[in-house]
Design an enzyme around this catalytic site. Structure first.
Site, short mmCIF file in Angstrom:
data_model
loop_
_atom_site.label_atom_id
_atom_site.label_comp_id
_atom_site.label_asym_id
_atom_site.label_seq_id
_atom_site.Cartn_x
_atom_site.Cartn_y
_atom_site.Cartn_z
CG ASP A 67 -0.29 -0.38 2.51
OD1 ASP A 67 0.95 -0.30 2.60
OD2 ASP A 67 -1.01 -0.74 3.45
CG ASN A 136 -8.68 -1.15 12.08
OD1 ASN A 136 -7.75 -1.85 11.68
ND2 ASN A 136 -9.09 -0.07 11.43
CG HIS A 138 -5.74 -2.07 9.00
ND1 HIS A 138 -5.75 -0.70 9.05
CD2 HIS A 138 -4.47 -2.43 9.33
CE1 HIS A 138 -4.54 -0.27 9.38
NE2 HIS A 138 -3.75 -1.29 9.56
CD GLU A 143 -8.52 1.22 7.74
OE1 GLU A 143 -8.40 0.28 8.55
OE2 GLU A 143 -7.91 2.29 7.87
P1 PGA Z 1 2.32 -1.17 12.65
O1 PGA Z 1 1.13 -1.19 11.61
O2 PGA Z 1 3.28 -2.22 12.20
O3 PGA Z 1 2.92 0.19 12.56
O4 PGA Z 1 1.72 -1.48 13.98
C1 PGA Z 1 0.62 -2.43 11.21
C2 PGA Z 1 -0.57 -2.22 10.32
O5 PGA Z 1 -1.27 -1.20 10.47
O6 PGA Z 1 -0.83 -3.08 9.48
#
Ligand code: PGA
Length: 241
Positions: A67, A136, A138, A143
């Protein structure tokens, strides 16, 4: 789903890096799926160490990132393109021409999304994908919602994601509101997936992913249907499973 619980993030990074190293050794022109965020950083550090020891050669590997924020330039210090070069690509012998990070460039972003999936398919599909997980549930920027999105698409970031990512920006107001992300269908096509989660803040999402119903309100729960997923957790992230 194979689940491994380790003492700390550094040990997880080494274990996950060995899976990627084994893939590169088995198939030098493999297609690797990479992710940004804090979670994969120990794995990237371990991959750089393996490269410095001369144990792996990235010269033929091709990479696709999950992404990218929309609306910020690739040279922005928080762009995911730059993140990958800062943390991995500039430190190993990867050919920059073999690096793909999604980015809406045309007047019609939907065309860019379709083109990204087509490029992955043309490369033969992703052999091995690394994933983190959001608070959450995701994966990539898919999302929680009412459906599992199929292909690469433009997404509005949820309040929870903006809140989680504001630590990288001067304020929450500066976090981009949209991103381009591989879809759930794009991710599920990867032949093998490694997911890492560390810290107590991920425990609820990890529990919903592993023990919950398969439900687009927890996008990661779809991984229950994937035949080759390895999950690495520290004790905090594993607290509720
Ligand atoms: P993070 O993000 O590794 O910074 O916790 C993970 C994600 O949002 O997939």
């Amino acid at each position: 789903m194979k689940i491994h619980v380790y003492e700390d993030a550094a040990k997880i990074g080494k274990a996950a890096a060995l899976i990627f190293a084994a893939k590169i050794i088995e198939k030098p022109d493999c297609v690797l799926g990479f992710a940004t965020g804090s979670t994969p950083l120990p794995m990237y550090e371990a991959l750089v160490e393996l490269r410095n020891l001369g144990l792996i050669n990235f010269s033929l590997a091709r990479t696709f990132n999950l992404d990218e924020y929309a609306g910020i330039d690739r040279s922005h210090e928080q762009s995911y393109y730059r993140f990958m070069f800062d943390n991995l690509f500039s430190k190993v012998n990867i050919n920059p021409e073999n690096v793909m990070v999604p980015y809406p460039v045309s007047a019609n972003p939907d065309d860019d999304c379709k083109a990204y999936d087509a490029t992955i398919d043309a490369a033969g599909g992703i052999d091995l994908q690394i994933l983190g997980i959001g608070h959450n549930g995701h994966i990539a920027f898919n999302e929680p919602g009412y459906v599992f999105p199929a292909g690469t698409h433009i997404v509005d970031l949820s309040d929870s994601t903006i809140e989680a990512n504001k630590r990288f920006f001067a304020s929450a107001d500066e976090v981009p509101r949209q991103a381009i992300t591989m879809g759930i269908g794009s991710i599920m096509k990867a032949r093998e997936i490694v997911l890492i989660a560390t810290g107590r803040g991920k425990a609820e999402a990890v529990s919903a992913m592993i023990n919950g119903e398969i439900d687009p309100m927890c996008p990661a729960s779809i991984l229950q249907l994937h035949p080759a997923v390895t999950v690495f957790l520290d004790k905090e992230a594993a607290a509720l499973i």
